[in-house]
Design a protein around this motif. Structure first.
Motif, short mmCIF file in Angstrom:
data_model
loop_
_atom_site.label_atom_id
_atom_site.label_comp_id
_atom_site.label_asym_id
_atom_site.label_seq_id
_atom_site.Cartn_x
_atom_site.Cartn_y
_atom_site.Cartn_z
N PRO A 66 -15.53 51.90 -31.11
CA PRO A 66 -16.01 50.98 -30.07
C PRO A 66 -16.20 49.56 -30.61
CG PRO A 66 -17.80 52.33 -30.88
CD PRO A 66 -16.56 52.87 -31.52
N GLU A 67 -16.02 48.59 -29.74
CA GLU A 67 -16.23 47.19 -30.12
C GLU A 67 -17.63 46.96 -30.66
OE1 GLU A 67 -14.76 43.54 -30.83
OE2 GLU A 67 -13.59 45.04 -29.73
N GLU A 68 -18.59 47.74 -30.17
CA GLU A 68 -19.99 47.58 -30.57
C GLU A 68 -20.25 47.97 -32.02
OE1 GLU A 68 -19.64 47.69 -26.24
OE2 GLU A 68 -18.89 49.02 -27.82
N ILE A 69 -19.30 48.60 -32.67
CA ILE A 69 -19.52 48.99 -34.07
C ILE A 69 -19.73 47.77 -34.94
CG2 ILE A 69 -17.11 49.01 -34.87
CD1 ILE A 69 -17.81 51.70 -36.27
N GLY A 70 -19.21 46.64 -34.52
CA GLY A 70 -19.36 45.41 -35.28
C GLY A 70 -20.79 44.90 -35.38
N THR A 71 -21.70 45.46 -34.59
CA THR A 71 -23.11 45.04 -34.65
C THR A 71 -23.88 45.76 -35.76
OG1 THR A 71 -23.86 46.73 -33.08
CG2 THR A 71 -23.07 44.64 -32.16
N LEU A 72 -23.26 46.74 -36.41
CA LEU A 72 -23.95 47.54 -37.43
C LEU A 72 -23.87 46.81 -38.77
CD1 LEU A 72 -22.65 51.10 -36.46
CD2 LEU A 72 -24.70 49.90 -35.66
N ARG A 76 -23.11 50.37 -44.92
CA ARG A 76 -22.57 50.25 -46.27
C ARG A 76 -21.39 51.17 -46.51
NH1 ARG A 76 -27.16 50.62 -50.72
NH2 ARG A 76 -25.28 50.30 -51.95
N MET A 77 -21.30 52.23 -45.72
CA MET A 77 -20.21 53.20 -45.90
C MET A 77 -19.74 53.68 -44.54
SD MET A 77 -20.36 56.95 -47.69
CE MET A 77 -19.52 58.26 -46.82
N LEU A 78 -18.42 53.68 -44.34
CA LEU A 78 -17.81 54.19 -43.11
C LEU A 78 -16.67 55.12 -43.47
CD1 LEU A 78 -17.34 54.28 -40.05
CD2 LEU A 78 -15.92 52.22 -40.29
N ASP A 79 -16.75 56.35 -43.00
CA ASP A 79 -15.68 57.32 -43.15
C ASP A 79 -15.18 57.69 -41.76
OD1 ASP A 79 -13.97 59.38 -43.65
OD2 ASP A 79 -15.34 60.55 -44.90
N ALA A 80 -14.01 57.16 -41.42
CA ALA A 80 -13.39 57.45 -40.12
C ALA A 80 -12.01 58.05 -40.32
CB ALA A 80 -13.30 56.17 -39.29
N GLY A 81 -11.81 58.72 -41.45
CA GLY A 81 -10.51 59.31 -41.75
C GLY A 81 -10.20 60.52 -40.89
N HIS A 82 -8.90 60.88 -40.86
CA HIS A 82 -8.43 62.09 -40.18
C HIS A 82 -8.80 62.07 -38.69
CE1 HIS A 82 -7.58 63.53 -44.21
NE2 HIS A 82 -8.81 63.24 -44.54
N ASN A 83 -8.45 60.97 -38.04
CA ASN A 83 -8.60 60.84 -36.60
C ASN A 83 -7.28 60.39 -36.01
OD1 ASN A 83 -11.48 61.31 -35.52
ND2 ASN A 83 -11.87 60.14 -37.41
N LEU A 84 -7.32 59.79 -34.83
CA LEU A 84 -6.11 59.33 -34.13
C LEU A 84 -6.18 57.84 -33.85
CD1 LEU A 84 -6.03 62.26 -31.52
CD2 LEU A 84 -4.73 62.14 -33.66
N ILE A 85 -6.93 57.12 -34.67
CA ILE A 85 -7.20 55.70 -34.42
C ILE A 85 -5.93 54.88 -34.62
CG2 ILE A 85 -8.57 53.72 -35.16
CD1 ILE A 85 -10.70 55.79 -36.10
N ALA A 86 -5.56 54.15 -33.57
CA ALA A 86 -4.33 53.36 -33.62
C ALA A 86 -4.58 51.88 -33.86
CB ALA A 86 -3.55 53.53 -32.31
N ASP A 87 -5.80 51.43 -33.68
CA ASP A 87 -6.12 50.02 -33.87
C ASP A 87 -7.61 49.90 -34.17
OD1 ASP A 87 -5.72 47.33 -34.03
OD2 ASP A 87 -5.62 46.97 -31.86
N LEU A 88 -7.99 48.82 -34.81
CA LEU A 88 -9.40 48.56 -35.08
C LEU A 88 -9.91 47.49 -34.13
CD1 LEU A 88 -9.34 48.50 -39.00
CD2 LEU A 88 -9.97 50.39 -37.49
N PRO A 89 -11.17 47.60 -33.69
CA PRO A 89 -11.70 46.61 -32.75
C PRO A 89 -11.79 45.23 -33.38
CG PRO A 89 -13.45 48.02 -33.57
CD PRO A 89 -12.17 48.62 -34.06
N ARG A 90 -11.78 44.20 -32.56
CA ARG A 90 -11.86 42.82 -33.06
C ARG A 90 -13.14 42.59 -33.86
NH1 ARG A 90 -11.19 39.53 -27.65
NH2 ARG A 90 -12.43 41.34 -26.99
N SER A 91 -14.20 43.32 -33.52
CA SER A 91 -15.48 43.15 -34.20
C SER A 91 -15.52 43.77 -35.58
CB SER A 91 -16.60 43.77 -33.35
OG SER A 91 -16.46 45.18 -33.28
#
Length: 244
Positions: A66-72, A76-91
């Motif tokens: 979600p675009e709102e992830i940029g507010t976090l 310090r650590m983000l693990d978003a591996g093994h998904n179907l993500i095709a693009d990253l939000p602008r934030s």
């Protein structure tokens, strides 16, 4: 320990298709583990987790973040591996607090903005492997604290010279790409100790590797090497393990 005492919530492996709404209202949460569920999206209310340091959403069915992830900003650590993500939000570029670990392995990322990592000046680990990227964003060259970079099977045919701008790099994984050469600027990677070049298109051992005096392990297996240079013995004499 309870979540209240540790600021940690582990909801891994629960076959969740949605996260319980009260989770997003827990504004003292510091670690949220949603590993291996059936999530297809994260709600905008993730923005309420202002104290979150660690977010694990790997092995779900996420098509986007979600675009709102940029507010976090404390993340310090983000693990978003093994998904179907095709693009990253602008934030995404606002997540400049990420220092420990950024894992985007095995998604559907095809194109990243050249400036996406411009402000990730303290990031130490980045994994973009198993994405059909083919080219890297120029801002990878801004990651001056990066110690480990994993770019396995992303369709690289050439390496940009900006990788030489990573003075802290200790390990570089380039397995299963389409590389046939390395740029001369590789000589600037003076701290590089582990280099994985397996399964590429090298027909000769790149001469520039001779200059990497800290190299501890060089893996060139599964290439069509037609002639081995005599200077390989210099690497072995420096206790570099060479695998051919």
């Amino acid at each position: 320990m309870t979540t209240a005492e540790t600021g940690t919530l582990d909801l891994s492996g629960r076959q969740l298709t949605a996260v319980p709404p009260d989770v997003w209202r827990n504004n003292s949460l510091r670690v949220l583990n949603l590993f291996r569920n059936e999530l297809t999206s994260l709600p905008p209310s993730i923005a309420q987790l202002k104290e979150l340091r660690v977010l694990i959403v790997a092995n779900n069915r996420l098509c986007a973040l979600p675009e709102e992830i940029g507010t976090l900003r404390r993340l310090r650590m983000l693990d978003a591996g093994h998904n179907l993500i095709a693009d990253l939000p602008r934030s995404f570029g606002k997540l400049t607090g990420i220092t420990d670990y950024l894992y985007l392995h095995d998604n559907h990322l095809q194109l990243l903005s050249d400036s996406i990592f411009d402000n990730f000046l303290h990031l130490r680990y980045l994994n973009l492997s198993e994405n059909p990227l083919r080219v890297l964003p120029a801002s990878v060259g801004a990651l001056v604290k990066l110690e480990e970079l994993r770019l396995e099977n992303i369709g690289l045919e050439t390496l940009s010279g900006f990788l030489a701008n990573l003075p802290a790099l200790d390990e570089l994984a380039l397995r299963s790409n389409r590389l046939a050469s390395l740029p001369d600027s590789f000589a600037k990677l003076r701290k590089l100790r582990h280099l994985d070049l397996r399964g590429n298109r090298f027909t000769q051992v790149p001469e520039v590797l001779r200059t990497l005096h800290k190299l501890h392990k060089l893996d060139l297996r599964w290439n069509d090497l037609r002639r081995l240079p005599s200077w390989l013995k210099e690497l072995r004499a420096r206790d570099c393990r060479v695998l051919l």
